[in-house]
Design a protein around this motif. Structure first.
Motif, mmCIF file in Angstrom:
data_model
loop_
_atom_site.group_PDB
_atom_site.id
_atom_site.type_symbol
_atom_site.label_atom_id
_atom_site.label_comp_id
_atom_site.label_asym_id
_atom_site.label_seq_id
_atom_site.Cartn_x
_atom_site.Cartn_y
_atom_site.Cartn_z
ATOM 1 N N LEU A 148 -1.530 7.010 -8.435
ATOM 2 C CA LEU A 148 -1.239 8.366 -8.889
ATOM 3 C C LEU A 148 0.212 8.768 -8.619
ATOM 4 C CD1 LEU A 148 -4.510 10.264 -7.872
ATOM 5 C CD2 LEU A 148 -3.833 9.438 -10.138
ATOM 6 N N ALA A 149 0.846 8.122 -7.663
ATOM 7 C CA ALA A 149 2.244 8.437 -7.330
ATOM 8 C C ALA A 149 3.238 7.527 -8.049
ATOM 9 C CB ALA A 149 2.458 8.322 -5.822
ATOM 10 N N THR A 162 -3.387 1.439 -4.072
ATOM 11 C CA THR A 162 -4.423 2.363 -3.616
ATOM 12 C C THR A 162 -4.498 3.485 -4.640
ATOM 13 O OG1 THR A 162 -2.936 3.810 -2.367
ATOM 14 C CG2 THR A 162 -3.829 1.884 -1.193
ATOM 15 N N ALA A 163 -5.552 4.291 -4.548
ATOM 16 C CA ALA A 163 -5.679 5.407 -5.477
ATOM 17 C C ALA A 163 -4.460 6.323 -5.395
ATOM 18 C CB ALA A 163 -6.966 6.191 -5.185
ATOM 19 N N ARG A 164 -4.029 6.641 -4.185
ATOM 20 C CA ARG A 164 -2.851 7.495 -4.021
ATOM 21 C C ARG A 164 -1.600 6.839 -4.597
ATOM 22 N NH1 ARG A 164 -2.838 11.836 -0.480
ATOM 23 N NH2 ARG A 164 -4.779 12.184 0.689
ATOM 24 N N GLY A 165 -1.463 5.561 -4.366
ATOM 25 C CA GLY A 165 -0.288 4.857 -4.850
ATOM 26 C C GLY A 165 -0.192 4.837 -6.357
ATOM 27 N N ASP A 181 7.077 7.099 1.876
ATOM 28 C CA ASP A 181 7.027 5.736 2.398
ATOM 29 C C ASP A 181 8.362 5.010 2.264
ATOM 30 O OD1 ASP A 181 4.408 6.321 2.815
ATOM 31 O OD2 ASP A 181 3.578 4.777 1.499
ATOM 32 N N CYS A 197 1.804 -0.391 -5.752
ATOM 33 C CA CYS A 197 0.819 0.667 -5.987
ATOM 34 C C CYS A 197 -0.569 0.035 -6.019
ATOM 35 C CB CYS A 197 1.124 1.389 -7.293
ATOM 36 S SG CYS A 197 2.784 2.100 -7.368
ATOM 37 N N LYS A 204 0.827 -1.218 0.000
ATOM 38 C CA LYS A 204 0.000 0.000 0.000
ATOM 39 C C LYS A 204 0.858 1.263 0.000
ATOM 40 C CE LYS A 204 -3.788 -2.405 2.349
ATOM 41 N NZ LYS A 204 -3.095 -3.712 2.445
ATOM 42 N N SER A 227 -9.887 0.996 -1.899
ATOM 43 C CA SER A 227 -9.564 2.394 -1.638
ATOM 44 C C SER A 227 -10.503 3.344 -2.372
ATOM 45 C CB SER A 227 -8.117 2.694 -2.042
ATOM 46 O OG SER A 227 -7.969 2.855 -3.442
ATOM 47 N N GLU A 262 2.093 4.746 -0.927
ATOM 48 C CA GLU A 262 1.285 5.881 -1.385
ATOM 49 C C GLU A 262 2.106 7.112 -1.759
ATOM 50 O OE1 GLU A 262 -1.998 6.449 1.420
ATOM 51 O OE2 GLU A 262 -3.092 5.055 0.116
ATOM 52 N N GLY A 263 3.426 7.010 -1.688
ATOM 53 C CA GLY A 263 4.240 8.153 -2.067
ATOM 54 C C GLY A 263 5.684 7.956 -1.658
#
Length: 276
Positions: free
Chosen positions: A120-121, A115-118, A100, A113, A94, A144, A96-97
């Protein structure tokens, strides 16, 4: 940028880290094993999993350790246990950027990657110098999003999962990292797994993660070019040695991109990653 090497083949097998009795078997059956400290281990078994990880040495060249998420209460203990092992390739659950990956500079990182944040990152993560590969995951991604299913009734991925898969692959390739395709959870769907793994190999994924040993030979076969395809690749590369530039071969035009695809086929046949 020179990327850290991750010398594994196309079939990676998850193994619960609290089951050291399965470590050797998992490694023997797959090209590399992912010792999982995260989802495969119940909360009350996390400490036992870390103890098993330290006490059960395997070939570090073929081991990836999946850590609990950076924001979890287990991350510090995971890193302490990891430091007591010879393992230096870590998968970040998980992720996310880039934050981490703090304190992981001495490890080869595989951000997951999922999750939605992951997703996108993904490009920012792939750009980090110690990232050797990116992986994506469908089930946590849909969770997510507040969704309940990553696939249609016929087994096809829904649009956000398709987008995430492509995004992670593109981000990895843009920065010279490898890409790992997600697991296929339906253990009775050999045909679906085979189709997804063949698609992954054709697109340039370096590996597919497995959740059961029976999936390993299916994935290996899917990544191995068939006879006619391999014969074409070798023949067109041989023809290119005497061609001045763009040329016709067996009724089709051949240029630089076609030759690079042929080279990828030969690398797959030789058991190497499709990454140049």
């Amino acid at each position: 940028m020179t990327r850290p090497a991750i010398p594994f083949g196309p079939a990676l097998l998850f193994c619960p880290a609290d089951r050291p009795d399965r470590y050797e078997k998992a490694l023997a059956r797959a090209d590399a094993v992912i010792l999982d400290l995260e989802d495969a281990v119940a909360e009350d078994r996390k400490a036992a999993a870390r103890e098993a990880l330290v006490a059960s040495p395997l070939d570090p060249e073929r081991v990836i350790v999946r850590l609990n998420p950076a924001a979890s209460a287990h991350r510090d203990a995971d890193l302490e246990a990891l430091a007591a092992t010879p393992y230096r390739v870590v998968m970040l659950a998980k992720c996310e950027g880039t934050a981490d990956l703090v304190d992981l500079e001495d490890y080869v990182a595989v951000p997951l990657c999922e999750t939605a944040r992951g997703v996108l990152a993904a490009a920012e993560l792939a750009a980090l110098p110690n990232v050797g590969a990116l992986m994506w995951g469908a089930e946590d991604l849909v969770a997510s999003l507040g969704g309940s299913s990553s696939r249609h009734a016929d087994g096809r991925y829904r649009d956000p999962a398709v987008h995430a898969r492509a995004t992670v692959l593109l981000a990895a390739a843009a920065h010279g990292a490898l890409a790992i395709d997600a697991v296929h959870l339906d253990l009775d769907d050999d045909a679906g797994l085979r189709a997804e793994a063949e698609d992954a190999a054709a697109l340039g994924f370096a590996a597919t993660a497995c959740v059961h040993p029976a999936q390993v030979p299916i994935v290996r076969a899917a990544y191995r070019p068939d006879g006619p395809r391999l014969e074409w690749a070798r023949a067109v590369l041989a023809a290119a040695e005497n061609a001045p530039g763009v040329f016709a071969f067996r009724g089709a035009m051949v240029d630089g991109p076609v030759l690079r695809q042929a080279e990828a086929i030969v690398r797959l046949a030789n058991g190497a990653s499709t990454a140049p």
